[in-house]
Design a protein around this motif. Structure first.
Motif, PDB file in Angstrom:
ATOM      1  N   ARG A 166       0.780  -0.869   0.031  1.00  0.00           N
ATOM      2  CA  ARG A 166      -0.036  -0.055  -0.007  1.00  0.00           C
ATOM      3  C   ARG A 166       0.780   1.083  -0.068  1.00  0.00           C
ATOM      4  N   SER A 167       0.511   2.283  -0.657  1.00  0.00           N
ATOM      5  CA  SER A 167       1.023   3.759  -0.705  1.00  0.00           C
ATOM      6  C   SER A 167       0.921   4.348   0.596  1.00  0.00           C
ATOM      7  N   ALA A 168       1.644   5.162   0.934  1.00  0.00           N
ATOM      8  CA  ALA A 168       1.643   6.055   2.104  1.00  0.00           C
ATOM      9  C   ALA A 168       0.197   7.062   2.011  1.00  0.00           C
ATOM     10  N   LEU A 169      -0.287   7.341   0.938  1.00  0.00           N
ATOM     11  CA  LEU A 169      -1.260   8.328   0.608  1.00  0.00           C
ATOM     12  C   LEU A 169      -2.614   7.206   0.804  1.00  0.00           C
ATOM     13  N   TYR A 170      -2.527   6.110   0.410  1.00  0.00           N
ATOM     14  CA  TYR A 170      -3.671   4.987   0.546  1.00  0.00           C
ATOM     15  C   TYR A 170      -3.861   4.888   2.062  1.00  0.00           C
ATOM     16  N   GLU A 171      -2.991   4.631   2.888  1.00  0.00           N
ATOM     17  CA  GLU A 171      -3.052   4.428   4.465  1.00  0.00           C
ATOM     18  C   GLU A 171      -3.583   5.559   5.137  1.00  0.00           C
ATOM     19  N   LYS A 172      -3.005   6.450   4.702  1.00  0.00           N
ATOM     20  CA  LYS A 172      -3.690   7.713   5.403  1.00  0.00           C
ATOM     21  C   LYS A 172      -5.126   8.050   4.989  1.00  0.00           C
ATOM     22  N   PHE A 173      -5.624   7.685   3.625  1.00  0.00           N
ATOM     23  CA  PHE A 173      -7.028   7.724   3.276  1.00  0.00           C
ATOM     24  C   PHE A 173      -7.851   6.826   4.292  1.00  0.00           C
ATOM     25  N   ILE A 174      -7.201   5.479   4.326  1.00  0.00           N
ATOM     26  CA  ILE A 174      -7.985   4.607   5.158  1.00  0.00           C
ATOM     27  C   ILE A 174      -8.217   4.990   6.574  1.00  0.00           C
ATOM     28  N   ALA A 175      -7.117   5.585   6.997  1.00  0.00           N
ATOM     29  CA  ALA A 175      -6.981   6.131   8.396  1.00  0.00           C
ATOM     30  C   ALA A 175      -8.044   7.025   8.697  1.00  0.00           C
ATOM     31  N   GLY A 176      -8.416   8.360   7.533  1.00  0.00           N
ATOM     32  CA  GLY A 176      -9.245   9.327   7.556  1.00  0.00           C
ATOM     33  C   GLY A 176     -10.510   8.749   7.832  1.00  0.00           C
ATOM     34  N   ILE A 177     -11.166   7.487   6.850  1.00  0.00           N
ATOM     35  CA  ILE A 177     -12.358   6.997   6.717  1.00  0.00           C
ATOM     36  C   ILE A 177     -12.427   6.291   8.123  1.00  0.00           C
ATOM     37  N   LEU A 178     -11.624   5.611   8.849  1.00  0.00           N
ATOM     38  CA  LEU A 178     -11.878   4.989  10.207  1.00  0.00           C
ATOM     39  C   LEU A 178     -11.938   6.137  11.236  1.00  0.00           C
ATOM     40  N   ALA A 179     -11.212   7.325  11.237  1.00  0.00           N
ATOM     41  CA  ALA A 179     -11.376   8.320  12.299  1.00  0.00           C
ATOM     42  C   ALA A 179     -12.653   8.909  11.939  1.00  0.00           C
ATOM     43  N   VAL A 192     -15.093  -0.333  14.854  1.00  0.00           N
ATOM     44  CA  VAL A 192     -14.293   0.499  13.611  1.00  0.00           C
ATOM     45  C   VAL A 192     -12.962  -0.194  13.727  1.00  0.00           C
ATOM     46  N   GLY A 193     -12.766  -0.850  12.528  1.00  0.00           N
ATOM     47  CA  GLY A 193     -11.329  -1.569  12.248  1.00  0.00           C
ATOM     48  C   GLY A 193     -11.254  -1.917  10.892  1.00  0.00           C
ATOM     49  N   TRP A 194      -9.995  -1.896  10.547  1.00  0.00           N
ATOM     50  CA  TRP A 194      -9.835  -2.453   9.263  1.00  0.00           C
ATOM     51  C   TRP A 194      -8.962  -3.974   9.090  1.00  0.00           C
ATOM     52  N   GLY A 195      -9.123  -4.558   8.121  1.00  0.00           N
ATOM     53  CA  GLY A 195      -8.519  -5.800   7.802  1.00  0.00           C
ATOM     54  C   GLY A 195      -8.182  -6.079   6.283  1.00  0.00           C
ATOM     55  N   THR A 196      -7.245  -6.930   6.061  1.00  0.00           N
ATOM     56  CA  THR A 196      -7.020  -7.420   4.787  1.00  0.00           C
ATOM     57  C   THR A 196      -7.954  -8.629   4.627  1.00  0.00           C
ATOM     58  N   ASP A 197      -9.005  -8.437   3.576  1.00  0.00           N
ATOM     59  CA  ASP A 197      -9.807  -9.596   3.187  1.00  0.00           C
ATOM     60  C   ASP A 197     -10.467 -10.183   4.585  1.00  0.00           C
ATOM     61  N   ASN A 198     -10.843  -9.265   5.464  1.00  0.00           N
ATOM     62  CA  ASN A 198     -11.525  -9.629   6.676  1.00  0.00           C
ATOM     63  C   ASN A 198     -12.948  -9.136   6.624  1.00  0.00           C
ATOM     64  N   GLU A 233      -1.981   8.330  10.858  1.00  0.00           N
ATOM     65  CA  GLU A 233      -1.247   7.139  10.852  1.00  0.00           C
ATOM     66  C   GLU A 233      -2.476   6.062  11.043  1.00  0.00           C
ATOM     67  N   LEU A 234      -2.215   4.985  10.158  1.00  0.00           N
ATOM     68  CA  LEU A 234      -3.213   3.719  10.096  1.00  0.00           C
ATOM     69  C   LEU A 234      -3.065   3.080  11.371  1.00  0.00           C
ATOM     70  N   ASP A 235      -4.055   2.482  12.165  1.00  0.00           N
ATOM     71  CA  ASP A 235      -4.051   1.699  13.621  1.00  0.00           C
ATOM     72  C   ASP A 235      -3.710   0.382  12.835  1.00  0.00           C
ATOM     73  N   ASP A 236      -3.334  -0.359  13.939  1.00  0.00           N
ATOM     74  CA  ASP A 236      -3.149  -1.673  13.570  1.00  0.00           C
ATOM     75  C   ASP A 236      -4.269  -2.567  13.027  1.00  0.00           C
ATOM     76  N   GLU A 237      -3.900  -3.531  12.082  1.00  0.00           N
ATOM     77  CA  GLU A 237      -4.670  -4.284  11.382  1.00  0.00           C
ATOM     78  C   GLU A 237      -5.417  -5.235  12.411  1.00  0.00           C
ATOM     79  N   VAL A 238      -6.647  -5.404  12.203  1.00  0.00           N
ATOM     80  CA  VAL A 238      -7.383  -6.653  12.819  1.00  0.00           C
ATOM     81  C   VAL A 238      -7.388  -7.790  11.974  1.00  0.00           C
ATOM     82  N   THR A 239      -6.702  -8.850  12.636  1.00  0.00           N
ATOM     83  CA  THR A 239      -6.266 -10.055  12.006  1.00  0.00           C
ATOM     84  C   THR A 239      -6.943 -11.142  12.283  1.00  0.00           C
ATOM     85  N   GLY A 240      -8.241 -10.874  13.361  1.00  0.00           N
ATOM     86  CA  GLY A 240      -8.975 -12.074  13.628  1.00  0.00           C
ATOM     87  C   GLY A 240     -10.227 -11.573  13.579  1.00  0.00           C
ATOM     88  N   ASN A 241     -11.233 -11.718  14.716  1.00  0.00           N
ATOM     89  CA  ASN A 241     -12.477 -11.885  14.679  1.00  0.00           C
ATOM     90  C   ASN A 241     -12.830 -10.193  15.354  1.00  0.00           C
TER      91      ASN A 241
END
Length: 457
Positions: A289-302, A331-337, A384-392
């Motif tokens: 992921r690009s830095a811009l993408y991570e900031k964009f995701i972080a903003g949607i979550l925030a 409120v969290g993000w995950g890769t294909d989760n 900054e993007l928070d840590d990924e949710v890797t489980g449930n």
């Protein structure tokens, strides 16, 4: 509206004029999308449209952006009232949106922006709210691409029968879970096929149809496009699907939560590209992921809690937020989760985020505007993007999204982020929409109360 992808099924004004002159079109619908995400407007005789409306336009009452779901005039809106006389708005025709509606005889449609009679935009109009965010993207040399995935439940009962029965005891088109079932979708294929083919002919790029979990629940998917065109197509499809179901003597609903089983979602996929088509959400050298993408995701979550009213605009929307339901609660993000509110999918040019919070009742213009505003907030403030949710995600301990319309209303109304992104007039307008719904619901005596209290209390 620029054209990343040409679509010859859409009509130019010249082509529409030729089809009217040839007698192939005799009716032109001019329509805008209202606060509730519904197409509203009028049917014009095609000759009158050419002779008068193309040059001089047409109007509609401004209460159309200040009414409740049942089209009652209600108090509290600054833009219109009995005291102000309920004047007109102008329907500004967008000639890039002309399409045939093949399920309706000899009919074309044009979608509209709304302006006041002095030709200034009605800033509370959903299409305008999205346009403002897209103007920001353009100024930054970016293009927003989006796709919406609407689920709905089909019933064998007609809309009239459903009304007469108080929407109780209806027969779903399938009696069991038909998620990905070919046999199950074949049962409903006459309707699904007509919707797919009519929408393709109307200029939408159809991908597929599949069954879902709730009896009678299905989804028809469409190819991503520029964000405004996706929202326009979404509105056309949602209206046309109901019309085509009615032509089959059936009914369908996009309610977020029709019954105690799985609700109907509207997952929204979004990505940004450079104006030249370049990939900006992916760093090809690092393969990540690009830095811009991570900031964009972080903003949607925030901004997700503050903007939940936009993603979930009705009392019923919040019934869908249940643990273990594939509808997010935290409120969290995950890769294909799929337990997360924001699911990241794809790589390279296909890298995109999926907002899983909205239900089938969402207004696509408002939701896309909120996602863009949130993403730009993340970029502007270098979040900054928070840590990924890797489980449930349901058991992750992450902050919970608002659980009621009242909670979401209060968060939106008091949000400095919302007021900065959309302006006070827009925030106050949609806060009042929530107030109207809350007052109506709180005044209603429900079947739940009658069953529990008629005899036993």
């Amino acid at each position: 509206m620029s054209s990343i992808r040409s679509n010859r099924r859409m009509l130019s004004l010249g082509q529409l004029r030729a089809q009217i002159d040839a007698g192939d079109i005799d009716t032109v619908i001019v329509a805008f999308t209202d606060m509730q995400g519904r197409l509203q407007g009028k049917r014009l005789h095609a000759r009158y449209f050419l002779d008068e409306v193309v040059e001089h336009g047409t109007e509609g009452c401004n209460y159309l952006l200040a009414a409740d779901v049942e089209m009652n005039t209600v108090a509290g809106y600054a833009m219109t009232s009995w005291e102000r006389g309920y004047g007109d708005m102008e329907f500004r025709l967008d000639f890039d949106t002309i399409r045939r509606l093949p399920h309706l005889p000899c009919t074309a449609m044009i979608q509209c922006d709304l302006t006041w009679m002095d030709h200034t935009f009605v800033e509370q109009s959903p299409r305008r709210i999205l346009a403002v965010q897209l103007e920001r993207a353009t100024a930054d040399g970016l293009v927003a691409l989006a796709g919406t995935e609407l689920e709905f439940i089909v019933f064998t009962d007609s809309f009239e029968q459903a009304w007469d029965r108080g929407y109780q005891g209806l027969t779903p088109a399938n009696q069991y879970n038909v998620d990905y079932s070919i046999v199950g979708t074949t049962r409903v294929e006459p309707l699904l096929r007509d919707i797919r083919n009519a929408m393709y002919a109307a200029g939408l790029d159809v991908e597929s149809a599949k069954g879902e979990c709730n009896p009678g629940q299905h989804e028809i998917g469409f190819l991503y496009d520029e964000a405004m065109r996706t929202a326009d197509n979404h509105s056309v499809y949602k209206t046309a699907a109901k019309e085509i179901a009615a032509l089959h003597g059936q009914s369908l609903t996009f309610m977020a939560k029709y019954n105690q089983r799985e609700g109907s979602s509207c997952h929204i996929h979004l990505s940004l590209r450079g104006a030249d088509g370049s990939t900006v959400f992916w760093d090809e050298e690092r393969g990540t992921r690009s830095a811009l993408y991570e900031k964009f995701i972080a903003g949607i979550l925030a901004t997700m809690a503050d903007f939940t009213l936009i993603y979930a605009p009705n009392i019923n929307s919040y019934k869908r937020f249940a643990d273990g339901s594939f509808a997010p609660t935290t409120v969290g993000w995950g890769t294909d989760n799929r337990t997360c509110a924001v699911r990241l999918v794809g790589k390279g040019a296909g890298a995109r985020l999926e907002n899983r919070l909205p239900g089938g009742d969402v207004n696509p213009y408002l939701a896309l505007a909120a996602m863009l505003a949130g993403g730009f907030h993340g970029i502007d403030h270098d979040l900054e993007l928070d840590d990924e949710v890797t489980g449930n995600a349901y058991t992750s301990g992450r902050p919970h999204v608002p659980t009621t319309l009242q909670e979401a209303r209060d968060a939106f109304h008091g949000s400095a982020l919302a007021r900065s992104a959309f302006g006070d007039d827009v925030v106050d307008h949609y806060t009042n929409m929530a107030d109207v719904e809350l007052a109506a619901f709180n005044a209603a005596v429900t079947d739940w109360e009658l069953r529990r209290g008629f005899e036993r209390m």
